[in-house]
Write a protein that holds these residues in place. Structure first.
Motif, short mmCIF file in Angstrom:
data_model
loop_
_atom_site.label_atom_id
_atom_site.label_comp_id
_atom_site.label_asym_id
_atom_site.label_seq_id
_atom_site.Cartn_x
_atom_site.Cartn_y
_atom_site.Cartn_z
N ALA A 8 154.56 5.10 62.04
CA ALA A 8 153.85 6.37 61.85
C ALA A 8 153.93 7.20 63.13
CB ALA A 8 152.39 6.11 61.49
N ARG A 9 153.86 8.52 62.97
CA ARG A 9 153.69 9.39 64.14
C ARG A 9 152.33 9.10 64.77
NH1 ARG A 9 154.51 15.55 63.74
NH2 ARG A 9 155.25 15.26 65.88
N ILE A 10 152.27 9.16 66.07
CA ILE A 10 151.01 8.91 66.77
C ILE A 10 150.53 10.22 67.37
CG2 ILE A 10 149.91 7.72 68.71
CD1 ILE A 10 151.97 5.47 68.35
N PHE A 11 149.29 10.58 67.05
CA PHE A 11 148.65 11.71 67.72
C PHE A 11 147.64 11.14 68.70
CE2 PHE A 11 145.29 14.94 68.19
CZ PHE A 11 146.08 15.93 68.78
N THR A 12 147.85 11.37 69.96
CA THR A 12 147.05 10.72 71.00
C THR A 12 145.71 11.41 71.26
OG1 THR A 12 148.00 12.03 72.79
CG2 THR A 12 149.16 10.01 72.16
N GLY A 13 145.53 12.60 70.70
CA GLY A 13 144.42 13.45 71.09
C GLY A 13 144.91 14.58 71.97
N ASP A 14 146.15 14.42 72.43
CA ASP A 14 146.79 15.44 73.26
C ASP A 14 148.09 15.92 72.64
OD1 ASP A 14 147.47 17.03 75.54
OD2 ASP A 14 148.71 15.38 76.29
N LYS A 15 148.91 14.98 72.17
CA LYS A 15 150.22 15.34 71.64
C LYS A 15 150.68 14.33 70.60
CE LYS A 15 152.37 13.04 75.62
NZ LYS A 15 153.24 13.24 76.82
N PHE A 16 151.73 14.72 69.85
CA PHE A 16 152.34 13.84 68.86
C PHE A 16 153.49 13.08 69.50
CE2 PHE A 16 150.29 16.97 66.12
CZ PHE A 16 149.80 16.18 65.10
N LEU A 17 153.61 11.79 69.13
CA LEU A 17 154.68 10.95 69.63
C LEU A 17 155.38 10.28 68.46
CD1 LEU A 17 152.77 9.19 72.57
CD2 LEU A 17 154.32 11.15 72.75
N ASP A 18 156.69 10.17 68.53
CA ASP A 18 157.47 9.52 67.49
C ASP A 18 158.12 8.25 68.02
OD1 ASP A 18 157.25 11.46 65.24
OD2 ASP A 18 158.23 12.81 66.69
N ASN A 19 158.42 7.34 67.09
CA ASN A 19 159.16 6.11 67.41
C ASN A 19 158.49 5.30 68.51
OD1 ASN A 19 161.25 6.85 65.54
ND2 ASN A 19 162.04 8.27 67.09
N GLN A 20 157.17 5.24 68.44
CA GLN A 20 156.43 4.43 69.41
C GLN A 20 155.49 3.50 68.67
OE1 GLN A 20 155.04 6.21 72.95
NE2 GLN A 20 156.69 7.70 73.08
N VAL A 21 154.95 2.56 69.38
CA VAL A 21 154.12 1.52 68.78
C VAL A 21 152.76 1.52 69.46
CG1 VAL A 21 154.91 -0.29 70.36
CG2 VAL A 21 154.07 -0.91 68.10
N LEU A 22 151.77 1.15 68.68
CA LEU A 22 150.41 1.08 69.18
C LEU A 22 149.90 -0.35 69.00
CD1 LEU A 22 148.06 2.76 70.33
CD2 LEU A 22 147.40 3.27 67.98
N ILE A 23 149.40 -0.94 70.07
CA ILE A 23 148.89 -2.30 70.02
C ILE A 23 147.38 -2.28 70.06
CG2 ILE A 23 148.89 -4.57 71.13
CD1 ILE A 23 151.60 -3.79 70.10
N ILE A 24 146.76 -3.04 69.16
CA ILE A 24 145.32 -3.26 69.18
C ILE A 24 145.07 -4.69 69.62
CG2 ILE A 24 143.20 -3.36 67.80
CD1 ILE A 24 144.46 -1.30 65.93
N ASP A 25 144.28 -4.86 70.65
CA ASP A 25 143.92 -6.19 71.16
C ASP A 25 142.42 -6.33 71.06
OD1 ASP A 25 143.74 -8.62 72.34
OD2 ASP A 25 144.52 -8.01 74.30
N GLY A 26 141.95 -7.04 70.05
CA GLY A 26 140.52 -7.13 69.81
C GLY A 26 139.97 -5.78 69.37
N ASP A 27 139.02 -5.24 70.12
CA ASP A 27 138.45 -3.94 69.76
C ASP A 27 138.98 -2.82 70.63
OD1 ASP A 27 137.25 -4.57 72.15
OD2 ASP A 27 135.21 -4.08 71.52
N LYS A 28 140.04 -3.09 71.43
CA LYS A 28 140.57 -2.10 72.36
C LYS A 28 142.03 -1.76 72.03
CE LYS A 28 137.04 -1.60 75.25
NZ LYS A 28 136.02 -2.38 74.52
#
Length: 387
Positions: A8-28
């Motif tokens: 999925a596209r990631i919207f960071t709160g600042d900008k959109f990013l493509d072809n990247q991954v988001l890791i969730i570790d516990g609640d963070k």
């Protein structure tokens, strides 16, 4: 186990990013760069398109999932409201009490304190909306509860303690000199609303510490050339925040654009003012002993007055983008970053960044919420569609 979100596209709160991954570790959150950098001990969740963004933060929620908080000031009602709004992308909220007795409001505060203490992650605090209003601007609030703030009110409100935000909406013209300042010095967030005040009266309230305006335009003295009113004061005060209900019923799209042009960037945020029908199959509910009906997407009482909204936050984002014409990233900030900033929680919510709490919403191109995460806990909402 860690979760690796891909596809999925990631919207960071600042900008959109493509072809990247988001890791969730516990609640963070652990924000990583490229897909080939996925850690090997993470379970991969392929989101198959859409946008993943910071979870929505709604600072005015009267009810949801069939529960109406003023009618049921219990911890279980708060959980029902969270469950009802989560499929619309809301991952945290201020449950809201409307005008009622002091005992009812105190019971609601106790319920929120118990919920926060028990670790109910989606409850950030409480919004007490009333009863210190102007009678002519009470909206759907029952007239028998509208009154002046008494010393006993000031006392118990300033004694509210706990690790949560307390927001109160009042009409500044009905506050005695010093009352607003006392509330603010005790740590409350004070907003102007349901007010027929003149510009000068609102500005005097801002001098005492009013920092926001509740559901801009609605139930407040309008702006005219010779009488700027409450709306004019909201536009003229650069440091104040304005909440707006973007549902195509409470506010015209042109008025939303006017507010965006008038306020400094970041000072206008989305709320739903939602009632118990959101996240529920019911199309009516009761407050003050009268039935409120959903009619053409709006909620109205027997007098035809608007009585809250029937939308979730994903609907507000969609309407703001598609009907008002606001850039999508700004709509998402209005639903997450800006309310987090107002509550001074933007060091943990409202953005996708390493170390921030893993509150996320994933929605498709048709603004259907498909997945949410609250403090890292995942739910799928594949059958839910926006209104």
């Amino acid at each position: 186990m860690k979760q690796a979100l891909v596809g999925a596209r990631i919207f960071t709160g600042d900008k959109f990013l493509d072809n990247q991954v988001l890791i969730i570790d516990g609640d963070k959150l652990i924000f990583t760069a490229e897909n080939d950098n996925v850690v090997h001990d993470a379970g991969i969740i392929d989101l198959d398109g859409g946008i993943i963004a910071p979870g929505f933060i709604d600072l005015q929620v009267n009810g949801g999932g069939g529960s109406f908080f003023t009618n049921d000031t219990s911890v279980s009602a708060l959980q029902t409201m969270l469950d009802g709004h989560r499929p619309t992308g809301t991952t945290s909220m201020l449950p809201t009490l409307i005008s009622d007795t002091r005992d009812t409001h105190q019971a609601g505060v106790r319920a929120v304190a118990d919920a926060v203490t028990s670790g109910m992650s989606g409850i950030l605090g409480i919004h007490i909306e009333g009863p210190f209003f102007d009678m002519d601007k009470r909206g759907a609030h029952n007239a028998r509860y509208i009154r002046e703030m008494e010393p006993a009110d000031t006392q118990w409100l300033t004694e509210i303690s706990g690790d949560f935000a307390t927001m109160i909406t009042l009409a500044p013209e009905h506050a005695h000199t010093g009352q607003i300042k006392t509330l603010v010095e005790a740590g409350l967030i004070v907003c102007a609303g349901h007010s027929n005040a003149h510009y000068e009266q609102v500005m005097a309230g801002i001098d005492e510490g009013i920092s926001g305006f509740t559901h801009l335009y609605n139930a407040m003295r309008p702006l005219t050339g010779r009488d700027p009113g409450v709306v004019g004061a909201a536009f003229a005060s650069d440091d104040t925040w304005c909440a707006i209900i973007c549902d195509n019923h409470h506010v015209h799209s042109g008025a939303v654009r006017a507010a965006l042009n008038a306020k400094p960037n970041g000072k206008l945020y989305l709320v739903t003012d939602a009632m118990s029908t959101v996240g529920s199959t019911q199309k009516s509910f009761s407050i003050y002993g009268e039935t409120i009906y959903e009619q053409d997407g709006a909620l109205v009482n027997a007098e035809g007055r608007l009585a809250g909204s029937a939308i979730g936050m994903i609907d507000a984002v969609r309407i703001c983008h598609q009907d008002v014409g606001v850039e999508l990233g700004e709509c998402l900030r209005m639903a997450s970053l800006y309310p987090a900033q107002y509550l001074q929680l933007d060091n943990q919510l409202g953005q996708i960044a390493t170390g921030w709490r893993a509150d996320l919403v994933h929605f498709d191109n048709d603004f259907n919420v498909r997945n949410t995460w609250v403090a890292g806990a995942h739910q799928s909402h594949t059958s839910v569609e926006s209104t």
